[in-house]
Scaffold this active site. Structure first.
Site, PDB file in Angstrom:
ATOM      1  N   LEU A 167      37.321  36.125  43.533  1.00 49.72           N
ATOM      2  CA  LEU A 167      37.735  35.882  44.873  1.00 49.72           C
ATOM      3  C   LEU A 167      39.007  35.207  45.183  1.00 49.72           C
ATOM      4  O   LEU A 167      39.834  34.684  44.207  1.00 49.72           O
ATOM      5  CB  LEU A 167      36.612  34.508  45.557  1.00 49.72           C
ATOM      6  CG  LEU A 167      35.198  34.990  45.536  1.00 49.72           C
ATOM      7  CD1 LEU A 167      34.620  33.606  45.964  1.00 49.72           C
ATOM      8  CD2 LEU A 167      35.122  35.805  46.425  1.00 49.72           C
ATOM      9  N   ASP A 168      39.665  35.450  46.113  1.00 51.29           N
ATOM     10  CA  ASP A 168      41.113  35.130  46.643  1.00 51.29           C
ATOM     11  C   ASP A 168      41.051  33.511  46.490  1.00 51.29           C
ATOM     12  O   ASP A 168      40.104  32.968  46.471  1.00 51.29           O
ATOM     13  CB  ASP A 168      41.378  35.130  48.037  1.00 51.29           C
ATOM     14  CG  ASP A 168      41.733  36.781  48.391  1.00 51.29           C
ATOM     15  OD1 ASP A 168      42.041  37.432  47.045  1.00 51.29           O
ATOM     16  OD2 ASP A 168      42.023  37.261  49.350  1.00 51.29           O
ATOM     17  N   ARG A 169      42.329  33.238  46.279  1.00 51.46           N
ATOM     18  CA  ARG A 169      42.247  31.646  46.106  1.00 51.46           C
ATOM     19  C   ARG A 169      41.863  30.949  47.345  1.00 51.46           C
ATOM     20  O   ARG A 169      41.189  29.978  47.098  1.00 51.46           O
ATOM     21  CB  ARG A 169      44.005  31.196  45.751  1.00 51.46           C
ATOM     22  CG  ARG A 169      44.326  29.823  45.812  1.00 51.46           C
ATOM     23  CD  ARG A 169      45.672  29.299  45.843  1.00 51.46           C
ATOM     24  NE  ARG A 169      46.086  29.855  47.110  1.00 51.46           N
ATOM     25  CZ  ARG A 169      47.322  29.954  47.593  1.00 51.46           C
ATOM     26  NH1 ARG A 169      48.304  29.533  46.810  1.00 51.46           N
ATOM     27  NH2 ARG A 169      47.854  30.049  48.772  1.00 51.46           N
TER      28      ARG A 169
END
Length: 259
Positions: A73-75
């Protein structure tokens, strides 16, 4: 698939890991599903710093090695994140992701309204890297990407979307929402670059279902939305839920209510 070696944090120390243990949504002998908080990268990047992987040692639960990421997942995206507890588990889960058998549901609060209350975005994507850093862009010559979406509510110029990515391209939902004309609230790359100040990214991996075991229902997990999204969701018609506290034991599973 071989678990990656995790680099040490910059100062050699880790913050107390109990916060991640408390965010376990599901646990069995093969996988863990955790509720990833927004604002922390899952693995090390060029800038270094503490990542979610630095806490995985606390998630061994008796196994000789800590778990490893089964996907990413993105930050700044929160929600359901799957970890494989050993190599065979990672290989099995990896095959499920690669064959499109994993059902992922994201919630996004976006600016504006999509042209239709439900639909599909089919827009190929490719990665670009220039002076401003890398980003994803729509390109017919890129990798095929498809996202199904449904409008769940709207209020005061914002819409609450349920997004189901049918492919797993990097930042797919963010690019596809922007292509619909309704970028994700708080997105500085694909939406509101000129805004003087931005709220946090309003994108949440709401639920996940994996057909992990033959002749058994899919393994499912559901993560409640993060605090920074609740106000906008409530305005769009979301009714705050009460999920049971984590159970203690070999198997822990929370949140079977439907999206």
């Amino acid at each position: 698939m071989r678990p990656a070696r995790r680099p040490s944090p910059p100062d050699g120390r880790l913050p107390p890991p109990l916060w991640l243990v408390d965010r376990i949504l599901y646990r069995d002998g093969l996988i863990l599903i955790v509720d990833k908080p927004a604002g922390i990268p899952v693995h090390a990047g060029p800038g270094g710093g503490v990542t979610l992987e630095h806490y995985f040692e606390a998630l061994r639960f008796g196994l000789p090695q800590p778990p490893a990421l089964a996907h990413r997942l993105d930050r700044d995206t929160s929600g359901c994140l799957v970890l494989g507890r050993h190599r065979k588990a990672l290989a099995r889960v990896g095959r499920l992701f690669q064959s499109g058998q994993v059902e992922k549901v994201y919630w996004a609060v976006v600016r504006g309204r999509p042209p239709e209350p439900r639909g599909t975005v089919e827009l190929a994507l490719r990665k670009r890297s220039e002076q401003r850093g890398w980003w994803m862009e729509a390109d017919p010559a890129g990798q095929p990407a498809r996202t199904d979406y449904r409008l769940l509510g709207e209020h005061d110029g914002l819409s609450w979307l349920e997004c189901r990515p049918r492919t797993g391209r990097t930042r797919q939902i963010r690019v596809h929402c922007a292509a619909l004309g309704c970028p994700v609230l708080g997105d500085p790359v694909y939406g509101e670059r000129a805004a003087p100040s931005l709220p946090p990214l309003h994108l949440h991996a709401r639920s996940i279902a994996l057909p992990l075991y033959p002749n058994r229902p899919p393994v499912t997990a559901l993560a409640r939305p993060p605090a920074h999204m609740v106000e906008a969701l409530l305005g769009c018609g979301y009714v705050a839920e009460t999920l049971p506290p984590p159970e203690q034991g070999v198997e822990t599973q929370r949140g079977h209510d439907p999206c």
